[in-house]
Scaffold this active site. Structure first.
Site, short mmCIF file in Angstrom:
data_model
loop_
_atom_site.label_atom_id
_atom_site.label_comp_id
_atom_site.label_asym_id
_atom_site.label_seq_id
_atom_site.Cartn_x
_atom_site.Cartn_y
_atom_site.Cartn_z
N GLU A 129 0.82 -1.15 -0.06
CA GLU A 129 -0.05 0.06 -0.02
C GLU A 129 0.79 1.27 0.07
OE1 GLU A 129 -2.69 -0.47 3.34
OE2 GLU A 129 -3.74 -2.30 2.47
N ASN B 299 2.10 -4.98 -3.30
CA ASN B 299 0.72 -5.23 -3.16
C ASN B 299 -0.23 -4.07 -2.61
OD1 ASN B 299 -1.02 -7.61 -2.26
ND2 ASN B 299 -0.91 -7.01 -0.46
N HIS C 290 -10.15 -5.98 -1.90
CA HIS C 290 -11.15 -5.95 -0.90
C HIS C 290 -12.38 -5.15 -1.42
CE1 HIS C 290 -8.75 -7.28 2.40
NE2 HIS C 290 -7.53 -6.55 2.09
N GLU D 66 -6.04 -10.82 -1.15
CA GLU D 66 -6.89 -10.57 0.16
C GLU D 66 -8.17 -10.51 -0.38
OE1 GLU D 66 -5.08 -7.57 2.33
OE2 GLU D 66 -3.22 -7.95 1.96
N ASP E 90 -11.89 -10.34 -0.28
CA ASP E 90 -13.19 -10.49 0.39
C ASP E 90 -14.23 -9.69 -0.24
OD1 ASP E 90 -12.27 -8.24 1.46
OD2 ASP E 90 -12.26 -8.84 3.67
C1 XIL Z 1 -5.98 -6.24 8.23
C2 XIL Z 1 -6.46 -7.61 9.28
O1 XIL Z 1 -7.41 -8.45 8.50
C3 XIL Z 1 -6.80 -7.28 10.53
O2 XIL Z 1 -7.00 -8.21 11.51
C4 XIL Z 1 -6.11 -6.05 11.19
O3 XIL Z 1 -6.61 -5.31 12.36
C5 XIL Z 1 -6.07 -4.90 10.08
O4 XIL Z 1 -5.32 -5.33 8.96
N1 XIL Z 1 -4.84 -4.73 3.72
C6 XIL Z 1 -3.84 -5.34 4.20
C7 XIL Z 1 -4.26 -6.21 5.23
O5 XIL Z 1 -2.80 -5.42 3.59
O6 XIL Z 1 -2.73 -6.45 5.89
C8 XIL Z 1 -5.17 -5.84 6.15
O7 XIL Z 1 -5.53 -6.65 7.26
C9 XIL Z 1 -6.42 -5.60 5.28
C10 XIL Z 1 -6.14 -4.54 4.32
#
Ligand code: XIL
Length: 389
Positions: free
Chosen positions: A173, A216, A252, A281, A283
């Site tokens: 990020e 990422n 996400h 990641e 979801d």
């Molecule tokens: C999130 C985790 O899922 C949580 O448990 C934590 O409190 C905050 O981070 N992008 C990312 C991940 O790269 O590391 C993040 O994970 C979600 C967004």
């Protein structure tokens, strides 16, 4: 049917101080259960992964660390996936809580579990603006000291798992949605300048020459200002001979935002640069009413979108890894981060499969020769056929 509640799990853990009992045996005939998983159906060249819950938001919850405690969840991780990503257990605040203290207990356990189950591990993450310990963010370090701190951290953490962690999300990020480097929020970029990104990749490569090293981010699924910034950065890094191997697309997503049809084309353009690509990641959250229950339309649309992301990855040669950010709503970060939203993973809080799970299963089945027929008729897939009908 499995029935479980968080309170029951805590009661078991508290009474025994040990892992909860194994889940009741599956009702499926012997020999079929193995086929009835995402791991079994994944075509050669595609890892199907999940985040391993622990640390982060879980530390504020009433349940203990899920990975160590919840046996049924561990079985699901072992059976359904060919790759695991520690959700928080390798982030700075977790693994490097004090200047001279590393805590590898949770990450070691995940890596060992993955080895026992023949799974890949994705390391997450080394250079980020979030979840850094106070000693780092609030410390009064010179630029030279900060450089040494980052180099030592990368050498120590990547070196510990050399040959065991297959991919590292080195820089996470680093751009905002407009495609500007996070030059203020990110301590490393602010104090050391943009060149530190290349150094982080070089140090990680020195510590484990066999690991694939990734950038990422979220909101880089389609072609937009942010993914353009990464596309330009990758070209610069490659031109400078920096050891970068992959681009991670977090994904996400939310039903309320629509679906960017540019995903496949975007994966293709990073692949054309010679990178591997990954969904890291995934979801798909949604806005829920007061009862917290998704509507039938939301359930169906979520299933369509999970499989649309997978289809895009399957269609692109470079896309070698497809990871879900959570393998149960019970442990999802979404309700704790996005008020009024949830139901973002393919499993319910009771670890029951949703249509989203079955859409993934069907899409994977259809990616292999004769797979559509097998999915349509084989008894192993009866549960999913029923859920999709
Ligand atoms: C999130 C985790 O899922 C949580 O448990 C934590 O409190 C905050 O981070 N992008 C990312 C991940 O790269 O590391 C993040 O994970 C979600 C967004």
């Amino acid at each position: 049917m499995r029935t479980r509640t968080v309170t029951a799990m805590i009661a078991v853990g508290a009474a025994t101080g040990m892992l909860a009992c194994a889940a009741p045996a599956s009702a499926q005939p012997p020999g079929l259960a193995k086929q009835d998983t995402l791991a079994w159906l994944a075509p050669p060249g595609l890892e199907v992964g999940a985040a391993v819950a622990g640390g982060g938001h879980h530390e504020n919850q009433e349940y203990p660390d899920p990975f160590f405690f919840d046996t049924e969840y561990r079985e699901l991780l072992a059976n359904e996936f060919t790759s695991l990503t520690p959700e928080n257990q390798l982030k700075w605040d977790f693994v490097h809580p004090e200047p001279d203290v590393y805590d590898f207990e949770a990450a070691d356990a995940i890596v060992e579990f993955a080895e026992q189950n023949g799974q890949d591990v994705r390391g997450h993450t080394l250079l980020w603006h979030n979840q850094n310990p106070a000693w780092l963010e609030e410390g009064d370090f010179t630029a030279a000291e900060l450089r040494a701190i980052l180099r030592d951290h990368i050498r120590t953490v990547v070196g510990r798992y050399a040959g065991q962690i297959d991919q590292w999300e080195v820089a996470n990020e680093i751009f905002d949605d407009s495609g500007n480097l996070r030059a203020q929020e990110n301590i490393w970029l602010r104090e050391l300048g943009p060149g530190i990104v290349a150094d982080a990749f070089r140090w990680a490569h020195e510590a484990d020459p066999s690991a694939e090293l990734f950038l990422n981010d979220y909101n880089v699924e389609g072609i937009n200002a942010k993914s353009d910034a990464y596309y330009a950065l990758v070209q610069d890094l490659l031109a400078d001979g920096v050891p970068i191997h992959g681009m991670g697309h977090q994904a996400h997503l939310g039903l309320q935002y629509g679906f960017d049809p540019g995903l496949q084309q975007n994966l293709e353009r990073f692949g054309d640069l010679g990178l591997v690509t990954a969904i890291t990641e995934l979801d798909i959250r949604m806005e829920l009413g007061e009862d917290g229950v998704p509507t039938a339309e939301q359930v169906a649309e979520q299933a369509r979108r999970f499989s649309a992301v997978l289809e895009a990855c399957l269609a692109v040669d470079s896309c070698e890894s497809f990871t879900l950010w959570g393998a149960s709503d019970l442990y999802s970060w979404v309700p704790h981060t996005f008020a009024g939203q949830g139901s973002a993973t393919p499993w319910t809080e009771d670890l029951e499969r949703k249509p989203a799970y079955c859409a993934l299963q069907r899409t994977l089945a259809e990616a292999s020769p004769g797979g559509a027929q097998r999915f349509a008729h084989h008894p192993a897939y009866a549960e999913c056929r029923a859920l999709l009908s």
